[in-house]
Design a protein around this motif. Structure first.
Motif, PDB file in Angstrom:
ATOM      1  N   GLU A  10     138.435   3.947  50.837  1.00  0.00           N
ATOM      2  CA  GLU A  10     137.245   3.143  51.104  1.00  0.00           C
ATOM      3  C   GLU A  10     135.967   3.968  50.863  1.00  0.00           C
ATOM      4  OE1 GLU A  10     135.321   1.408  55.158  1.00  0.00           O
ATOM      5  OE2 GLU A  10     137.524   1.428  55.051  1.00  0.00           O
ATOM      6  N   HIS A  11     136.031   5.263  51.185  1.00  0.00           N
ATOM      7  CA  HIS A  11     134.856   6.126  51.004  1.00  0.00           C
ATOM      8  C   HIS A  11     134.869   6.869  49.671  1.00  0.00           C
ATOM      9  CE1 HIS A  11     133.765   5.361  55.126  1.00  0.00           C
ATOM     10  NE2 HIS A  11     134.875   5.906  55.589  1.00  0.00           N
ATOM     11  N   ALA A  54     131.119  10.330  55.333  1.00  0.00           N
ATOM     12  CA  ALA A  54     130.585   9.502  54.239  1.00  0.00           C
ATOM     13  C   ALA A  54     129.063   9.363  54.350  1.00  0.00           C
ATOM     14  CB  ALA A  54     131.253   8.134  54.256  1.00  0.00           C
ATOM     15  N   ASP A  55     128.560   9.235  55.578  1.00  0.00           N
ATOM     16  CA  ASP A  55     127.104   9.144  55.778  1.00  0.00           C
ATOM     17  C   ASP A  55     126.418  10.417  55.290  1.00  0.00           C
ATOM     18  OD1 ASP A  55     127.382   6.683  56.908  1.00  0.00           O
ATOM     19  OD2 ASP A  55     127.170   7.374  58.996  1.00  0.00           O
ATOM     20  N   SER A 108     133.744   8.189  58.550  1.00  0.00           N
ATOM     21  CA  SER A 108     132.483   7.443  58.391  1.00  0.00           C
ATOM     22  C   SER A 108     131.287   8.380  58.474  1.00  0.00           C
ATOM     23  CB  SER A 108     132.333   6.385  59.487  1.00  0.00           C
ATOM     24  OG  SER A 108     133.304   5.417  59.346  1.00  0.00           O
ATOM     25  N   HIS A 109     131.350   9.319  59.437  1.00  0.00           N
ATOM     26  CA  HIS A 109     130.267  10.295  59.558  1.00  0.00           C
ATOM     27  C   HIS A 109     130.181  11.148  58.296  1.00  0.00           C
ATOM     28  CE1 HIS A 109     127.450  13.097  61.288  1.00  0.00           C
ATOM     29  NE2 HIS A 109     128.273  14.104  61.022  1.00  0.00           N
ATOM     30  N   SER A 148     136.472   7.271  62.383  1.00  0.00           N
ATOM     31  CA  SER A 148     135.070   7.515  62.775  1.00  0.00           C
ATOM     32  C   SER A 148     134.544   8.792  62.131  1.00  0.00           C
ATOM     33  CB  SER A 148     134.949   7.673  64.293  1.00  0.00           C
ATOM     34  OG  SER A 148     135.379   6.523  64.932  1.00  0.00           O
TER      35      SER A 148
END
Ligand SMILES: [Zn+2]
Length: 343
Positions: A156-157, A322-323, A319-320, A316
């Protein structure tokens, strides 16, 4: 000064002597400190120290700026080996250290646990950092959840990872089989070695260690995983001098446990990794990579609703990551990309 420091002319890497730090069983620590008359700029540099120790220990290299802010650099030194260069990661940041104005560097050994320790240090060196923060994601033990849980999150990332497998357990219950491994490889993952049977290598003689290391590499090459076959993770993070020699004969890079945020690695067979981090630990390790252009390798085991960390904690963390990547603060790369930045 607690403990003791002495020159040792018998054991050296460079120059006429090494520094022998001894923290006795009742001493809390032994320390060498060097203050600079004029502050030095180490903002683009990582720390490397050649060291040996009579038992496994994680010494500190502490760097203080002119205002007393500090960074603790650390590396796990395996006991009983000859001198090895260790690339020190970052274990703690105190205040907002200005690495362009460093006034003091200390090497500190804490004995702890009522046991004396002897550490010989030589050749403390500053090593270039990579151009940008670099994060690598890895999985050990060839669990099926690498495929069923981690792969979709990473895809996804747009990230790829490495999976370190034991050929002795491919296709076993709960483990990855050949078809999943091939799919991961085709998606850009490195399928790499965790030795044939996940034995404690340092408990084996040389022939048995070689069978574990060479056997796993042969299996990977024979099954189409030539690229991943260049990389090794020591089972339980354990290695001895024989292991290091064999790792150098059969592999390009080898990984062991440790700290995040080091500079360009100088020791390609003791590359540190952060073990099974929860979200807080992983976030700190990722942010250190971004802040100091450091290298951070995160590795995980099985990911389930009950594992530590859980699969949702892993998601989680990704996600971090990826940010931070989409902000241009760091890059996420496969293990093979580290080869080009080894010194
Ligand atoms: Zn393992």
């Amino acid at each position: 000064m607690d403990g003791s420091v002495a020159g040792d002319a018998e054991r050296t890497v460079s120059g006429p002597q090494s520094a022998h730090l001894r923290a006795g069983a009742t001493d809390s620590r032994a320390r060498i400190a060097r203050r600079f008359e004029r502050p030095i700029d180490i903002s683009d540099m990582g720390i490397r120290l050649s060291a040996r120790a009579n038992r496994s220990i994680n010494p500190y290299v502490q760097v203080f700026d002119v205002d007393g802010n500090k960074i603790n650099f650390r590396a796990p030194i395996r006991g009983g080996l000859s001198f090895q260069p260790f690339d020190f990661g970052i274990s703690k940041v105190g205040g907002s250290p200005d690495l362009s104005a460093v006034e003091e560097i200390r090497i500190t050994v804490w004995a702890g646990e009522g046991q004396a320790v002897d550490v010989w240090c030589d050749d403390l060196a500053l090593v270039e950092r990579s151009e940008t923060g670099t994060v690598v994601v890895q999985f050990d033990d060839g669990n099926l959840t690498d495929y069923s849980e981690a792969f979709p999150v990473l895809e996804e990332h747009g990230f790829t990872a490495s999976t370190f497998v034991c050929p002795g357990s491919i296709g076993a219950d709960g483990k990855l089989g050949l078809s999943e491994l091939s799919e991961l490889r085709d998606a850009g993952w490195d399928v790499a070695s965790h030795t044939v049977d996940h034995e404690h290598l340092s408990a084996l003689d040389e022939a048995a260690q070689e069978a574990q290391i060479a056997g796993a590499k042969d299996w990977l090459v024979d099954h189409g995983f030539e690229r991943g076959a260049e990389y090794l993770v020591y089972p339980f993070g354990e290695y001895d001098q024989t292991t290091l020699n064999l790792a150098d004969r059969y592999h390009e890079l080898s990984f062991a446990g440790g700290y995040p945020g080091y500079g360009r690695p100088t020791n390609r067979h003791v590359i540190q990794r952060v073990s099974s981090p929860d979200v807080e630990t992983a976030t700190r390790a990722i942010d250190i990579a971004a802040a100091y252009d450091g290298i951070t390798v995160l590795f995980y085991h099985q990911l389930t609703a009950n594992s530590e960390p859980t699969r949702s904690a892993f998601a989680s963390t990704m996600s971090h990551l990826a940010d931070r990547e989409s902000n241009g603060d760091l890059r996420v790369v496969p293990a093979r990309d580290l080869e080009s930045i080894v010194v």
